[in-house]
Design an enzyme around this catalytic site. Structure first.
Site, PDB file in Angstrom:
ATOM      1  N   GLU A 110       0.839  -1.206   0.000  1.00  0.00           N
ATOM      2  CA  GLU A 110       0.000   0.000   0.000  1.00  0.00           C
ATOM      3  C   GLU A 110       0.872   1.253   0.000  1.00  0.00           C
ATOM      4  O   GLU A 110       1.990   1.234   0.521  1.00  0.00           O
ATOM      5  CB  GLU A 110      -0.845   0.018   1.282  1.00  0.00           C
ATOM      6  N   ASP A 111       0.339   2.344  -0.516  1.00  0.00           N
ATOM      7  CA  ASP A 111       1.053   3.619  -0.460  1.00  0.00           C
ATOM      8  C   ASP A 111       0.902   4.275   0.905  1.00  0.00           C
ATOM      9  O   ASP A 111       1.879   4.668   1.531  1.00  0.00           O
ATOM     10  CB  ASP A 111       0.584   4.571  -1.575  1.00  0.00           C
ATOM     11  N   ASP A 114      -4.445   5.675   6.027  1.00  0.00           N
ATOM     12  CA  ASP A 114      -4.970   6.944   6.553  1.00  0.00           C
ATOM     13  C   ASP A 114      -6.103   6.629   7.542  1.00  0.00           C
ATOM     14  O   ASP A 114      -5.832   6.273   8.685  1.00  0.00           O
ATOM     15  CB  ASP A 114      -5.430   7.768   5.340  1.00  0.00           C
ATOM     16  N   PHE A 163      -1.924  16.269   3.961  1.00  0.00           N
ATOM     17  CA  PHE A 163      -2.147  15.614   2.669  1.00  0.00           C
ATOM     18  C   PHE A 163      -0.845  15.613   1.885  1.00  0.00           C
ATOM     19  O   PHE A 163      -0.287  16.668   1.595  1.00  0.00           O
ATOM     20  CB  PHE A 163      -3.259  16.309   1.876  1.00  0.00           C
ATOM     21  N   ARG A 176       2.462  12.657  -9.102  1.00  0.00           N
ATOM     22  CA  ARG A 176       2.930  11.284  -8.851  1.00  0.00           C
ATOM     23  C   ARG A 176       4.408  11.120  -9.183  1.00  0.00           C
ATOM     24  O   ARG A 176       5.085  10.242  -8.675  1.00  0.00           O
ATOM     25  CB  ARG A 176       2.124  10.281  -9.693  1.00  0.00           C
TER      26      ARG A 176
HETATM   27  P1  5GP Z   1      -7.916   5.391   3.866  1.00  0.00           P
HETATM   28  O1  5GP Z   1      -8.988   4.515   3.332  1.00  0.00           O
HETATM   29  O2  5GP Z   1      -6.950   4.706   4.791  1.00  0.00           O
HETATM   30  O3  5GP Z   1      -8.478   6.640   4.477  1.00  0.00           O
HETATM   31  O4  5GP Z   1      -7.125   5.978   2.654  1.00  0.00           O
HETATM   32  C1  5GP Z   1      -6.294   5.232   1.895  1.00  0.00           C
HETATM   33  C2  5GP Z   1      -6.170   5.818   0.521  1.00  0.00           C
HETATM   34  O5  5GP Z   1      -6.511   7.210   0.486  1.00  0.00           O
HETATM   35  C3  5GP Z   1      -4.738   5.716   0.084  1.00  0.00           C
HETATM   36  O6  5GP Z   1      -4.486   4.486  -0.548  1.00  0.00           O
HETATM   37  C4  5GP Z   1      -4.600   6.922  -0.815  1.00  0.00           C
HETATM   38  O7  5GP Z   1      -5.003   6.587  -2.114  1.00  0.00           O
HETATM   39  C5  5GP Z   1      -5.565   7.943  -0.249  1.00  0.00           C
HETATM   40  N1  5GP Z   1      -4.902   8.885   0.668  1.00  0.00           N
HETATM   41  C6  5GP Z   1      -5.004   8.962   2.009  1.00  0.00           C
HETATM   42  N2  5GP Z   1      -4.238   9.945   2.505  1.00  0.00           N
HETATM   43  C7  5GP Z   1      -3.622  10.505   1.444  1.00  0.00           C
HETATM   44  C8  5GP Z   1      -2.660  11.561   1.315  1.00  0.00           C
HETATM   45  O8  5GP Z   1      -2.196  12.216   2.252  1.00  0.00           O
HETATM   46  N3  5GP Z   1      -2.266  11.830   0.037  1.00  0.00           N
HETATM   47  C9  5GP Z   1      -2.719  11.159  -1.055  1.00  0.00           C
HETATM   48  N4  5GP Z   1      -2.246  11.513  -2.229  1.00  0.00           N
HETATM   49  N5  5GP Z   1      -3.597  10.153  -0.952  1.00  0.00           N
HETATM   50  C10 5GP Z   1      -4.056   9.831   0.272  1.00  0.00           C
END
Ligand code: 5GP
Length: 186
Positions: A110-111, A114, A163, A176
């Protein structure tokens, strides 16, 4: 004759983005993660599952930082954010795995973790496909934002609530290509 030497790594390519984690720090941490994961899985075949699109750069580097005799690769596409920086809380699968993971040792790449909504959705869906084991690695973790009580098995960097873009991560599909992780100055 053209200049074939590598371009220097610029840390301030774009004025809208403030560098949070430099390309060199990312490279060093990815090397550590690659070595640790290779060691932990040394007696097992391993299927890496990259989560598109954000994890593609991390996955490409992690893969090459690994020293493992039996690695295979697949991709899963998910979308959680629309075109902005606020989560909709909705997870949409944009590309399914090409191959079954039943009976395999799987590591999801995963990247960023959050709120944990995407992570929870993905790991639940993948566990239903009966892998022998399922672990996760995330490059970035924002623990302060969690809605779901989930944790990755391997974490590159824990970061504050901001963010971030770059190194595969986007804002409205932009940024990206940046070689570092940065915070968007809105
Ligand atoms: P979650 O479901 O955990 O809230 O979010 C996961 C996804 O939201 C990540 O895989 C990513 O695509 C996006 N995301 C969450 N935080 C960030 C951030 O700070 N920057 C970016 N570019 N994407 C985010």
């Amino acid at each position: 004759m053209s200049n074939t030497s590598a371009a220097p790594r610029q840390e301030n390519r774009t004025p809208e983005v403030e560098v949070l984690i430099s390309a060199d720090r990312i490279a060093a941490r990815v090397r550590e993660l690659g070595a640790e994961i290779s060691r932990d899985y040394r007696h097992r075949s391993l299927r890496l599952v990259g989560v598109l699109k954000g994890a593609f750069v991390f996955l490409a580097d992690l893969l090459r930082a690994m020293d493992h005799p039996d690695l295979t690769l697949d991709f899963l596409g998910v979308a959680t954010y629309g075109s902005g920086s606020q989560t909709s809380g909705e997870v949409r699968v944009t590309k399914d795995l090409d191959q079954s993971i039943e009976g395999l040792d799987v590591l999801v790449v995963e990247d960023i973790l959050d709120t944990g909504v995407t992570f929870h959705y993905l790991t639940t869906a993948l566990r239903n496909r009966k892998p022998a084991s399922l672990q996760t690695v995330t490059l970035l973790d924002k623990p302060s934002r969690r809605i779901r009580p989930v944790q990755a098995d391997y974490v590159g960097f824990s970061i504050p609530d901001a963010f971030v873009v770059g190194y595969g991560l986007d804002f409205a599909q932009r940024y990206r290509e940046l070689p570092y992780i940065g915070v968007l100055k809105t």
